[in-house]
Motif scaffolding. Structure first.
Motif, PDB file in Angstrom:
ATOM      1  N   LEU A 117       0.832  -1.212   0.000  1.00 56.84           N
ATOM      2  CA  LEU A 117       0.000   0.000   0.000  1.00 56.84           C
ATOM      3  C   LEU A 117       0.862   1.257   0.000  1.00 56.84           C
ATOM      4  O   LEU A 117       0.562   2.229  -0.703  1.00 56.84           O
ATOM      5  CB  LEU A 117      -0.940  -0.002   1.209  1.00 56.84           C
ATOM      6  N   ASN A 118       1.944   1.225   0.740  1.00 60.35           N
ATOM      7  CA  ASN A 118       2.829   2.382   0.775  1.00 60.35           C
ATOM      8  C   ASN A 118       3.624   2.540  -0.518  1.00 60.35           C
ATOM      9  O   ASN A 118       3.944   3.653  -0.926  1.00 60.35           O
ATOM     10  CB  ASN A 118       3.716   2.331   2.018  1.00 60.35           C
ATOM     11  N   THR A 119       3.900   1.437  -1.172  1.00 54.66           N
ATOM     12  CA  THR A 119       4.538   1.505  -2.491  1.00 54.66           C
ATOM     13  C   THR A 119       3.571   2.111  -3.503  1.00 54.66           C
ATOM     14  O   THR A 119       3.954   2.973  -4.299  1.00 54.66           O
ATOM     15  CB  THR A 119       4.979   0.094  -2.933  1.00 54.66           C
ATOM     16  N   ILE A 120       2.325   1.676  -3.448  1.00 57.15           N
ATOM     17  CA  ILE A 120       1.305   2.241  -4.334  1.00 57.15           C
ATOM     18  C   ILE A 120       1.179   3.746  -4.098  1.00 57.15           C
ATOM     19  O   ILE A 120       1.060   4.521  -5.050  1.00 57.15           O
ATOM     20  CB  ILE A 120      -0.043   1.518  -4.145  1.00 57.15           C
ATOM     21  N   ALA A 121       1.225   4.161  -2.831  1.00 62.21           N
ATOM     22  CA  ALA A 121       1.140   5.594  -2.527  1.00 62.21           C
ATOM     23  C   ALA A 121       2.257   6.366  -3.224  1.00 62.21           C
ATOM     24  O   ALA A 121       2.031   7.450  -3.765  1.00 62.21           O
ATOM     25  CB  ALA A 121       1.194   5.816  -1.012  1.00 62.21           C
ATOM     26  N   GLY A 122       3.458   5.807  -3.217  1.00 62.05           N
ATOM     27  CA  GLY A 122       4.560   6.457  -3.919  1.00 62.05           C
ATOM     28  C   GLY A 122       4.340   6.499  -5.416  1.00 62.05           C
ATOM     29  O   GLY A 122       4.563   7.527  -6.063  1.00 62.05           O
ATOM     30  N   LEU A 123       3.875   5.399  -5.965  1.00 61.62           N
ATOM     31  CA  LEU A 123       3.621   5.345  -7.410  1.00 61.62           C
ATOM     32  C   LEU A 123       2.523   6.324  -7.829  1.00 61.62           C
ATOM     33  O   LEU A 123       2.606   6.939  -8.889  1.00 61.62           O
ATOM     34  CB  LEU A 123       3.254   3.922  -7.832  1.00 61.62           C
ATOM     35  N   VAL A 124       1.522   6.462  -6.997  1.00 55.64           N
ATOM     36  CA  VAL A 124       0.435   7.404  -7.301  1.00 55.64           C
ATOM     37  C   VAL A 124       1.007   8.811  -7.462  1.00 55.64           C
ATOM     38  O   VAL A 124       0.686   9.517  -8.423  1.00 55.64           O
ATOM     39  CB  VAL A 124      -0.648   7.341  -6.198  1.00 55.64           C
ATOM     40  N   THR A 125       1.861   9.212  -6.544  1.00 57.82           N
ATOM     41  CA  THR A 125       2.458  10.550  -6.638  1.00 57.82           C
ATOM     42  C   THR A 125       3.371  10.655  -7.852  1.00 57.82           C
ATOM     43  O   THR A 125       3.329  11.644  -8.582  1.00 57.82           O
ATOM     44  CB  THR A 125       3.230  10.884  -5.343  1.00 57.82           C
ATOM     45  N   MET A 126       4.171   9.617  -8.105  1.00 57.03           N
ATOM     46  CA  MET A 126       5.083   9.646  -9.258  1.00 57.03           C
ATOM     47  C   MET A 126       4.344   9.732 -10.587  1.00 57.03           C
ATOM     48  O   MET A 126       4.843  10.304 -11.546  1.00 57.03           O
ATOM     49  CB  MET A 126       5.956   8.393  -9.273  1.00 57.03           C
ATOM     50  N   LEU A 127       3.174   9.138 -10.654  1.00 57.52           N
ATOM     51  CA  LEU A 127       2.430   9.101 -11.913  1.00 57.52           C
ATOM     52  C   LEU A 127       1.440  10.255 -12.072  1.00 57.52           C
ATOM     53  O   LEU A 127       0.846  10.415 -13.133  1.00 57.52           O
ATOM     54  CB  LEU A 127       1.708   7.755 -12.053  1.00 57.52           C
ATOM     55  N   LYS A 128       1.289  11.076 -11.045  1.00 65.00           N
ATOM     56  CA  LYS A 128       0.341  12.184 -11.116  1.00 65.00           C
ATOM     57  C   LYS A 128       0.574  13.110 -12.313  1.00 65.00           C
ATOM     58  O   LYS A 128      -0.382  13.534 -12.948  1.00 65.00           O
ATOM     59  CB  LYS A 128       0.354  12.997  -9.827  1.00 65.00           C
ATOM     60  N   PRO A 129       1.818  13.451 -12.659  1.00 62.94           N
ATOM     61  CA  PRO A 129       2.004  14.366 -13.784  1.00 62.94           C
ATOM     62  C   PRO A 129       1.419  13.866 -15.109  1.00 62.94           C
ATOM     63  O   PRO A 129       1.065  14.670 -15.966  1.00 62.94           O
ATOM     64  CB  PRO A 129       3.532  14.505 -13.889  1.00 62.94           C
TER      65      PRO A 129
END
Length: 160
Positions: A89-101
């Protein structure tokens, strides 16, 4: 990950152990380190490179999940499953931010599925932790499957 977590941990993010296993800590470290390289690629408008960096983290997360198999561990070793799901879940949280742009609307929905409020990346260009005990809302699909007839229709419309 969201569905398994909700189903097996009363709809909440499980508590991780005080000290994570080496592979769990390595995955979170990799996510956090990727913000520097992915962010630098976005800054240089190297979109393909930025996406490749984010997808490498996603692949590492998939390998981590395959190796730790929380869907099986939840029956025999709940602590192992809890750690795995917490880290995922915490990895997904990081990916969500990385993919926001590049995926602003999809990442916003994923952000909310993680139990966060407000805008994705409210904490800035870093992984926003998903805390133990956070209530996870019922997730839904981030994308709808395209029926072959819709694809054919669009191709015909475009003259392809």
């Amino acid at each position: 990950v969201l569905t398994i977590t909700r189903r097996n941990f009363d709809g909440r993010v499980p508590r991780a152990p005080a000290v994570l296993s080496a592979e769990s800590q390595a995955l979170l470290d990799r996510v956090d380190a990727a913000f520097d390289t992915v962010g630098a690629d976005y800054d240089r408008v190297q979109m393909r490179r930025a996406l490749t960096g984010a997808m490498e983290v996603a692949q590492a997360a998939n390998q981590y999940l395959d190796a730790r198999a929380p869907w099986q561990a939840v029956k025999a070793d709940r602590d192992h499953a809890a750690e795995t799901l917490y880290v995922a879940l915490n990895t997904i949280a990081g990916l969500v931010t990385m993919l926001k742009p590049v995926l602003p609307f999809t990442t916003q929905r994923a952000w909310e599925y993680l139990g966060h409020e407000g805008d994705v990346g409210i904490a800035g260009w870093r992984r926003t932790p998903v805390l133990a005990g956070t209530v996870l809302p019922e997730p839904g699909p981030l994308y709808r499957k395209l029926d072959d007839s819709v694809v054919a229709e669009e191709e015909a419309r475009l003259g392809l």
